[in-house]
Write an enzyme that holds these catalytic residues in place. Structure first.
Site, PDB file in Angstrom:
ATOM      1  CD  GLU A  23      -1.098   0.535   3.681  1.00  0.00           C
ATOM      2  OE1 GLU A  23      -1.456   1.719   3.730  1.00  0.00           O
ATOM      3  OE2 GLU A  23      -1.425  -0.314   4.513  1.00  0.00           O
ATOM      4  CE  LYS A  83      -5.082   8.166   5.388  1.00  0.00           C
ATOM      5  NZ  LYS A  83      -5.275   7.972   6.863  1.00  0.00           N
ATOM      6  CB  VAL A 103      -6.097  -2.023   3.957  1.00  0.00           C
ATOM      7  CG1 VAL A 103      -6.523  -3.488   3.813  1.00  0.00           C
ATOM      8  CG2 VAL A 103      -4.860  -1.929   4.840  1.00  0.00           C
ATOM      9  CG  ASP A 135     -16.120   4.869  12.535  1.00  0.00           C
ATOM     10  OD1 ASP A 135     -15.955   4.375  11.395  1.00  0.00           O
ATOM     11  OD2 ASP A 135     -15.429   5.788  12.984  1.00  0.00           O
ATOM     12  CB  SER A 137     -12.126  -0.295   8.799  1.00  0.00           C
ATOM     13  OG  SER A 137     -11.331  -0.294   7.628  1.00  0.00           O
ATOM     14  CB  ALA A 138     -14.169   0.725   3.738  1.00  0.00           C
ATOM     15  CG  ASP A 139      -9.276  -1.747   5.790  1.00  0.00           C
ATOM     16  OD1 ASP A 139      -9.439  -0.909   4.868  1.00  0.00           O
ATOM     17  OD2 ASP A 139      -8.369  -1.668   6.625  1.00  0.00           O
ATOM     18  CE  LYS A 156      -3.939   1.500  11.159  1.00  0.00           C
ATOM     19  NZ  LYS A 156      -4.429   0.618  10.083  1.00  0.00           N
TER      20      LYS A 156
END
Length: 301
Positions: A23, A83, A103, A135, A137-139, A156
């Site tokens: 990435e 980003k 990612v 909330d 992550s789109a990951d 994380k």
């Protein structure tokens, strides 16, 4: 085809030689200049030393690129670029802008190019207080529908780790610890939570990848959770204390949404005197080396 794949990467894919996607967010947004370019070149060289071809991913002038030359890496490192998650790709392309891929965007573009192995630091996941903020992550959603093997140091530690593991299970994303029965926590070798499966060699990882294909199952990812070496992890007591302070500061300042993660990560860097950044880079280096070995085992068929 709108995707620009470098000649080196294209030839390696065509010849079934090992390729590792990398990435670009860590270059553009994760490190100060000029250290960011030094690390980008170092990580690519680490892949080459293991006998694989590096394919750093980014969007330049609206063109998604898989595999960057030195001049293109310098642009990512030195220009103020956006980003980009996978949802941002069509917008960036239409607007002709440049951006570093997260990612989710890296995984999508790498898979589109025919790359099967991707190395990163830590995944995104379910955020703390999810029941209030919703909330996530789109990951996670992207990995649930993309056939790629992601070598990472877990998620994380600023996130809700058990909720993230549960969400990955719900989405049908396979997770295995590499040489460990414990799920790593990015800065920490052990997040405090177990994994159901352990793989101990690159050949074992490659065997799982082949089994995914043999099953003709939904196009979900394989997450290989590779812990940062304990000698290079962030001191757990320091991590716990500073993270608690960071979360309080975040709430007091009203930081919300996409601003939460960069705020917390920056707080950790500043209040651990850079020790969190050291652990971050140690994790990424280890993941890159392992990813190259997995790609080599995969290429051997």
């Amino acid at each position: 085809m709108v995707l620009v794949v470098s000649e080196e990467v294209r030839e390696a894919i065509g010849a079934r030689r090992p390729v590792v996607a990398l990435e670009s967010t860590i270059i553009a947004h994760g490190l100060p200049r000029p250290r960011n370019l030094e690390v980008a070149l170092e990580l690519e060289e680490a892949v080459r030393r293991e006998g694989a071809v590096p394919a750093t991913v980014a969007v330049l002038d609206g063109r998604p690129r898989v595999g960057l030359d030195k001049e293109e890496l310098e642009r990512v490192a030195n220009e103020d670029i956006r980003k980009l998650g996978h949802r941002d790709l069509p917008l960036a392309m239409a607007a002709g802008v440049s951006g570093a891929t997260t990612v989710s965007a890296t995984a999508q573009l790498a898979a589109l190019a025919g790359i099967r192995v991707f190395a990163t630091g830590g995944l995104g996941g379910v955020h703390r207080e999810w029941t209030v903020t919703q909330d996530e992550s789109a990951d996670l959603g992207l990995l649930a529908r993309t056939r790629i093997t992601v070598v990472c140091a877990g998620v994380k530690s600023i996130l809700d780790v058990p909720a993230t593991l549960q969400r990955l299970e719900t989405l049908g994303v396979a997770v295995a610890g590499y040489g460990t029965h414990r799920f790593p926590g990015f800065y920490l070798a052990d997040s405090g939570h177990p994994v159901d499966w352990t793989l101990d060699t690159p050949a074992q990882v490659a065997a799982v990848m082949r089994a995914q294909d043999a099953l003709d199952a939904p196009e979900s990812a394989l997450i290989v959770a590779n812990p940062v070496p304990e000698a290079e992890q962030l001191d757990p007591a320091l991590h716990g204390r500073v993270l608690a302070d960071a979360l309080r500061a975040c709430a007091e300042r009203g930081v919300t949404g996409q601003a939460v993660t960069p705020f917390l990560l920056d707080y950790l860097v500043r209040h651990t005197d850079g020790a969190s950044l050291h652990a971050n880079l140690a994790a990424v280096r280890g993941n890159v080396r392992l990813a190259a070995r997995i790609a080599t085992a995969w290429a051997r068929g």
